[in-house]
Design a protein around this motif. Sequence first.
Motif, short mmCIF file in Angstrom:
data_model
loop_
_atom_site.label_atom_id
_atom_site.label_comp_id
_atom_site.label_asym_id
_atom_site.label_seq_id
_atom_site.Cartn_x
_atom_site.Cartn_y
_atom_site.Cartn_z
N PHE A 55 24.18 -10.53 10.44
CA PHE A 55 24.43 -11.41 9.31
C PHE A 55 23.75 -12.77 9.49
O PHE A 55 23.09 -13.26 8.59
CB PHE A 55 25.93 -11.61 9.09
CG PHE A 55 26.25 -12.54 7.96
CD1 PHE A 55 26.26 -12.07 6.65
CD2 PHE A 55 26.50 -13.88 8.19
CE1 PHE A 55 26.53 -12.94 5.60
CE2 PHE A 55 26.77 -14.75 7.15
CZ PHE A 55 26.79 -14.27 5.84
N PHE A 59 20.95 -14.30 7.21
CA PHE A 59 21.30 -15.53 6.52
C PHE A 59 20.27 -16.62 6.81
O PHE A 59 19.78 -17.29 5.89
CB PHE A 59 22.70 -16.00 6.94
CG PHE A 59 23.27 -17.06 6.04
CD1 PHE A 59 24.07 -16.70 4.96
CD2 PHE A 59 23.02 -18.40 6.26
CE1 PHE A 59 24.60 -17.67 4.12
CE2 PHE A 59 23.55 -19.38 5.43
CZ PHE A 59 24.35 -19.02 4.35
N PHE A 79 29.96 -21.20 2.12
CA PHE A 79 29.40 -19.95 1.62
C PHE A 79 29.10 -19.00 2.78
O PHE A 79 29.37 -17.80 2.69
CB PHE A 79 28.13 -20.22 0.80
CG PHE A 79 27.48 -18.96 0.33
CD1 PHE A 79 28.05 -18.21 -0.68
CD2 PHE A 79 26.30 -18.51 0.91
CE1 PHE A 79 27.45 -17.03 -1.11
CE2 PHE A 79 25.70 -17.34 0.50
CZ PHE A 79 26.28 -16.59 -0.52
N HIS A 80 28.54 -19.53 3.84
CA HIS A 80 28.20 -18.74 5.03
C HIS A 80 29.45 -18.07 5.60
O HIS A 80 29.48 -16.85 5.83
CB HIS A 80 27.55 -19.66 6.07
CG HIS A 80 27.24 -19.00 7.37
ND1 HIS A 80 28.11 -19.04 8.43
CD2 HIS A 80 26.16 -18.31 7.78
CE1 HIS A 80 27.58 -18.38 9.45
NE2 HIS A 80 26.39 -17.93 9.09
N LEU A 82 32.46 -17.58 4.20
CA LEU A 82 33.10 -16.69 3.24
C LEU A 82 32.34 -15.36 3.13
O LEU A 82 32.95 -14.29 3.18
CB LEU A 82 33.19 -17.37 1.87
CG LEU A 82 33.87 -16.56 0.77
CD1 LEU A 82 35.32 -16.29 1.13
CD2 LEU A 82 33.78 -17.29 -0.56
N SER A 83 31.04 -15.41 2.99
CA SER A 83 30.27 -14.17 2.84
C SER A 83 30.30 -13.33 4.11
O SER A 83 30.35 -12.10 4.05
CB SER A 83 28.83 -14.46 2.39
OG SER A 83 28.18 -15.34 3.27
N LEU A 86 33.85 -11.62 4.12
CA LEU A 86 34.02 -10.58 3.10
C LEU A 86 33.35 -9.28 3.54
O LEU A 86 33.91 -8.20 3.37
CB LEU A 86 33.47 -11.05 1.76
CG LEU A 86 34.34 -12.06 1.02
CD1 LEU A 86 33.63 -12.55 -0.25
CD2 LEU A 86 35.70 -11.48 0.68
N GLY A 87 32.15 -9.39 4.10
CA GLY A 87 31.46 -8.20 4.59
C GLY A 87 32.22 -7.52 5.71
O GLY A 87 32.36 -6.29 5.76
#
Length: 141
Positions: A55, A59, A79-80, A82-83, A86-87
């Motif tokens: 990731f 990213f 954002f970093h 959270l994403s 979620l993954g």
Amino acid sequence: MRTTKDRIRQAVSFEVIGLLIAIPLAALVFGFELDKTSALAAIGATIATGWNYLFNLMFDHGLKRLTGSTRKSLKMRFFHALSFELGLMITFLPVIAWWMGIGLVEALIVDIAFVVFYLVYAFVFTWCYDTVFPDDDASLS
């Protein structure tokens, strides 16, 4: 851009420190046996370590392509984190249900608790890591 050696150091140190905090906390909060919680955390950490490396590599490449730098603003750090979570959450949910012998709803609650913990932890850890081990490219902007 960070080197492979640096990315490995970041991923491993993230997981080790996180486990030292998360295992006893999860066992206490959910009333799980410490050994079963430890095994679940080890499984999750193994999945997360691989995901962390991939990731962050994706990213940073995407960020560099979009902005010309790997420097992360406060908004980008949110954002970093959270994403990433979620993954990982999507992958870890069925593992929690199976290993702990609980239903998907109960596993979702455990998964959400891990996500909340690791969202805060990822934000703080990454900020500290970037401070202690700055990315030379990020300091150019």
